[in-house]
Design a protein around this motif. Structure first.
Motif, PDB file in Angstrom:
ATOM      1  N   VAL A 122       0.868  -1.141   0.007  1.00 34.59           N
ATOM      2  CA  VAL A 122       0.093  -0.039   0.019  1.00 34.59           C
ATOM      3  C   VAL A 122       0.989   1.292   0.112  1.00 34.59           C
ATOM      4  O   VAL A 122       1.979   1.246   0.775  1.00 34.59           O
ATOM      5  CB  VAL A 122      -0.835  -0.110   1.454  1.00 34.59           C
ATOM      6  CG1 VAL A 122      -1.851   1.050   1.159  1.00 34.59           C
ATOM      7  CG2 VAL A 122      -1.418  -1.206   1.391  1.00 34.59           C
ATOM      8  N   GLY A 123       0.587   2.143  -0.698  1.00 36.79           N
ATOM      9  CA  GLY A 123       1.219   3.478  -0.847  1.00 36.79           C
ATOM     10  C   GLY A 123       2.606   3.088  -1.919  1.00 36.79           C
ATOM     11  O   GLY A 123       3.479   3.748  -1.754  1.00 36.79           O
ATOM     12  N   ALA A 124       2.377   2.237  -2.699  1.00 37.20           N
ATOM     13  CA  ALA A 124       3.393   1.501  -3.619  1.00 37.20           C
ATOM     14  C   ALA A 124       4.005   2.880  -4.394  1.00 37.20           C
ATOM     15  O   ALA A 124       5.212   2.558  -5.139  1.00 37.20           O
ATOM     16  CB  ALA A 124       3.075   0.527  -4.319  1.00 37.20           C
ATOM     17  N   GLY A 125       3.327   3.747  -4.690  1.00 44.38           N
ATOM     18  CA  GLY A 125       3.858   5.028  -5.644  1.00 44.38           C
ATOM     19  C   GLY A 125       4.364   5.913  -4.836  1.00 44.38           C
ATOM     20  O   GLY A 125       5.321   6.870  -5.468  1.00 44.38           O
ATOM     21  N   GLY A 126       4.865   5.872  -3.427  1.00 45.51           N
ATOM     22  CA  GLY A 126       5.447   6.943  -2.594  1.00 45.51           C
ATOM     23  C   GLY A 126       7.014   6.613  -2.951  1.00 45.51           C
ATOM     24  O   GLY A 126       7.519   5.743  -3.442  1.00 45.51           O
ATOM     25  N   MET A 127       7.805   7.461  -2.077  1.00 44.57           N
ATOM     26  CA  MET A 127       9.110   7.440  -1.917  1.00 44.57           C
ATOM     27  C   MET A 127       9.829   5.978  -1.453  1.00 44.57           C
ATOM     28  O   MET A 127      10.450   5.305  -2.189  1.00 44.57           O
ATOM     29  CB  MET A 127       9.837   8.817  -1.352  1.00 44.57           C
ATOM     30  CG  MET A 127      11.277   8.435  -1.054  1.00 44.57           C
ATOM     31  SD  MET A 127      12.100   9.995  -0.467  1.00 44.57           S
ATOM     32  CE  MET A 127      11.404  10.157   1.057  1.00 44.57           C
ATOM     33  N   LEU A 128       9.089   5.618  -0.312  1.00 42.20           N
ATOM     34  CA  LEU A 128       9.676   4.279   0.004  1.00 42.20           C
ATOM     35  C   LEU A 128       8.787   3.271  -0.857  1.00 42.20           C
ATOM     36  O   LEU A 128       9.716   2.043  -1.162  1.00 42.20           O
ATOM     37  CB  LEU A 128       9.204   4.282   1.486  1.00 42.20           C
ATOM     38  CG  LEU A 128       9.569   2.862   2.232  1.00 42.20           C
ATOM     39  CD1 LEU A 128      11.105   2.332   1.976  1.00 42.20           C
ATOM     40  CD2 LEU A 128       9.098   2.623   3.637  1.00 42.20           C
ATOM     41  N   GLY A 129       7.721   3.580  -1.154  1.00 43.45           N
ATOM     42  CA  GLY A 129       6.804   2.170  -1.480  1.00 43.45           C
ATOM     43  C   GLY A 129       7.570   1.836  -3.197  1.00 43.45           C
ATOM     44  O   GLY A 129       7.466   0.608  -3.300  1.00 43.45           O
ATOM     45  N   SER A 130       7.819   2.837  -3.905  1.00 45.37           N
ATOM     46  CA  SER A 130       8.417   2.626  -5.051  1.00 45.37           C
ATOM     47  C   SER A 130       9.618   1.438  -4.935  1.00 45.37           C
ATOM     48  O   SER A 130       9.986   0.735  -5.762  1.00 45.37           O
ATOM     49  CB  SER A 130       8.677   3.678  -5.785  1.00 45.37           C
ATOM     50  OG  SER A 130       9.337   4.733  -5.250  1.00 45.37           O
ATOM     51  N   ASP A 131      10.408   1.818  -3.923  1.00 48.91           N
ATOM     52  CA  ASP A 131      11.618   0.955  -3.916  1.00 48.91           C
ATOM     53  C   ASP A 131      11.468  -0.243  -3.227  1.00 48.91           C
ATOM     54  O   ASP A 131      12.094  -1.414  -3.467  1.00 48.91           O
ATOM     55  CB  ASP A 131      12.699   1.677  -3.006  1.00 48.91           C
ATOM     56  CG  ASP A 131      13.673   2.696  -3.755  1.00 48.91           C
ATOM     57  OD1 ASP A 131      13.787   2.431  -4.834  1.00 48.91           O
ATOM     58  OD2 ASP A 131      13.952   3.670  -3.211  1.00 48.91           O
ATOM     59  N   VAL A 132      10.233  -0.457  -2.217  1.00 43.27           N
ATOM     60  CA  VAL A 132       9.846  -1.672  -1.875  1.00 43.27           C
ATOM     61  C   VAL A 132       9.441  -2.486  -2.931  1.00 43.27           C
ATOM     62  O   VAL A 132       9.705  -3.725  -3.058  1.00 43.27           O
ATOM     63  CB  VAL A 132       8.913  -1.630  -0.614  1.00 43.27           C
ATOM     64  CG1 VAL A 132       8.046  -2.747  -0.384  1.00 43.27           C
ATOM     65  CG2 VAL A 132       9.543  -0.949   0.413  1.00 43.27           C
ATOM     66  N   VAL A 133       8.546  -2.034  -3.991  1.00 49.08           N
ATOM     67  CA  VAL A 133       8.221  -2.635  -5.229  1.00 49.08           C
ATOM     68  C   VAL A 133       9.200  -3.126  -5.995  1.00 49.08           C
ATOM     69  O   VAL A 133       9.314  -4.432  -6.430  1.00 49.08           O
ATOM     70  CB  VAL A 133       7.271  -1.722  -5.824  1.00 49.08           C
ATOM     71  CG1 VAL A 133       6.731  -2.440  -7.333  1.00 49.08           C
ATOM     72  CG2 VAL A 133       5.965  -1.444  -5.181  1.00 49.08           C
ATOM     73  N   ALA A 134      10.258  -2.256  -6.154  1.00 45.46           N
ATOM     74  CA  ALA A 134      11.373  -2.792  -6.776  1.00 45.46           C
ATOM     75  C   ALA A 134      12.105  -4.032  -6.434  1.00 45.46           C
ATOM     76  O   ALA A 134      12.676  -4.829  -7.068  1.00 45.46           O
ATOM     77  CB  ALA A 134      12.361  -1.481  -7.109  1.00 45.46           C
ATOM     78  N   GLU A 135      12.398  -3.735  -5.059  1.00 44.30           N
ATOM     79  CA  GLU A 135      13.156  -4.772  -4.349  1.00 44.30           C
ATOM     80  C   GLU A 135      12.140  -6.311  -4.293  1.00 44.30           C
ATOM     81  O   GLU A 135      12.833  -7.213  -4.541  1.00 44.30           O
ATOM     82  CB  GLU A 135      13.331  -4.358  -2.752  1.00 44.30           C
ATOM     83  CG  GLU A 135      14.146  -5.350  -2.027  1.00 44.30           C
ATOM     84  CD  GLU A 135      15.596  -5.826  -2.492  1.00 44.30           C
ATOM     85  OE1 GLU A 135      16.198  -5.075  -3.301  1.00 44.30           O
ATOM     86  OE2 GLU A 135      16.175  -6.952  -2.063  1.00 44.30           O
ATOM     87  N   ALA A 136      10.792  -6.077  -3.936  1.00 44.17           N
ATOM     88  CA  ALA A 136       9.940  -7.269  -4.181  1.00 44.17           C
ATOM     89  C   ALA A 136      10.031  -7.912  -5.575  1.00 44.17           C
ATOM     90  O   ALA A 136      10.261  -9.194  -5.737  1.00 44.17           O
ATOM     91  CB  ALA A 136       8.564  -6.869  -3.736  1.00 44.17           C
TER      92      ALA A 136
END
Ligand SMILES: NC(=O)c1ccc[n+]([C@@H]2O[C@H](COP(=O)([O-])OP(=O)(O)OC[C@H]3O[C@@H](n4cnc5c(N)ncnc54)[C@H](OP(=O)(O)O)[C@@H]3O)[C@@H](O)[C@H]2O)c1
Length: 284
Positions: A6-20
């Motif tokens: 959730v919040g995948a488009g934010g500063m942290l969220g986008s890097d969590v998506v990339a790492e996942a």
């Protein structure tokens, strides 16, 4: 692992998506409130019931610290109630919740780094709403939550202080930063890696996840200017002078580096030093 972010488009969220994605997880990435508004309990429950994730990572938040002072209801709705909604929905689907929180839950008067078992005492609407979110998550999901407190983030998505310092150093004759405010600046890339380590090997509790070491804002700014190959002088001011002249709407903790005691105890502390993290970020 089936992850819902959730919040995948934010500063942290986008890097969590990339790492996942890098790790090959089965991923549902919900970029912002148009994908899922976490302030709506029915929508949150329906979304989890359909997607049935093993773990939800909540990167959504009201992050405008000064703005929260004039819009407290909106900040509380997202940071406290939104977190509770996710936790209640996770309870129905037997999912884990990894909730992101902040060093602003502390008052900054301890005088040294905070560990996970230090008492909280938030001094701003943002800090209080995030701390309430922590408590609600613990209450709603006692055996399947992890709370990851972090600090002073910078990443490629959106605006951050590192880019602001580089830009200002290119356009101004000098910069001024506080010499007696101590922080643990943290790269969202390094944070995302440890968040996914935790998601893969969960144990309920609160974790501090920040880059290793600590620095003053003055050291932080001088390091960035030097690494960017610039010679703009960075002058010192004090926290008291900054507060008196800038008059920020929200109080900030003066000394709030984070000690990663739980990660160390679990043998999971792989966070690089803050200088190495900044060097990696600033590579052209
Ligand atoms: N930034 C820092 O320095 C810092 C420091 C310590 C801790 N933290 C914590 O780290 C986490 C991530 O921060 P960040 O800086 O990456 O945040 P951010 O860039 O401001 O992103 C926040 C995200 O939340 C989404 N969002 C806003 N309202 C929403 C709603 N009602 N429902 C669902 N999503 C919503 C936003 O999308 P839309 O706007 O498109 O809806 C956006 O994707 C937060 O928990 C924050 O408190 C941040």
């Amino acid at each position: 692992m089936r992850l819902l972010i959730v919040g995948a488009g934010g500063m942290l969220g986008s890097d969590v998506v990339a790492e996942a994605q890098r790790r090959g997880h089965d991923l549902v990435a919900l970029e912002g409130r148009t994908a899922l508004d976490i302030t709506n309990l029915n929508d949150v429950k329906a979304c989890l019931a359909v997607n049935r994730p093993e773990t939800v990572i909540n990167c959504a938040a009201w992050t405008n610290v000064d703005g929260a002072e004039s819009e407290p209801e909106a900040a509380w709705r997202l940071n406290a109630l939104g977190a509770a909604h996710l936790a209640a929905a996770c309870a129905e689907t037997n999912s884990w919740l990894l909730q992101i929180s902040t060093d602003f839950v502390f008052d900054g008067t301890k005088g040294s780094a905070y560990h996970e078992f230090d008492p909280v005492n938030p001094q701003s609407v943002y800090g209080a709403s995030k701390e309430a979110g922590e408590r609600l998550v613990r209450q709603c999901l006692p055996s399947r939550h992890m709370i990851a407190r972090t600090s002073f983030l910078y990443g490629k998505q959106g605006k951050n202080l590192v880019d602001t310092i580089v830009r200002a150093a290119k356009s101004r004759p000098s910069l001024t930063f506080v010499e007696d405010q101590l922080i643990s600046p943290t790269s969202t890339v390094d944070l995302a890696r440890v968040l996914l380590d935790l998601a893969t090997d969960p144990l309920p509790g609160t974790y501090h996840v920040a880059n290793a070491g600590q620095c003053s804002l003055l050291e932080f700014a001088r390091f960035i200017v030097a690494e960017a190959g610039l010679s703009t002088p960075v002058l010192a001011t004090t926290f008291a002078e900054y507060v008196a002249t800038a008059k920020p709407a929200a109080s900030r903790p003066q000394v709030s580096p984070l000690e990663r005691r739980m990660l160390a105890l679990r043998g999971m502390d792989t966070m690089p030093d803050w200088k190495d993290a900044l060097k990696a970020y600033l590579v052209p």
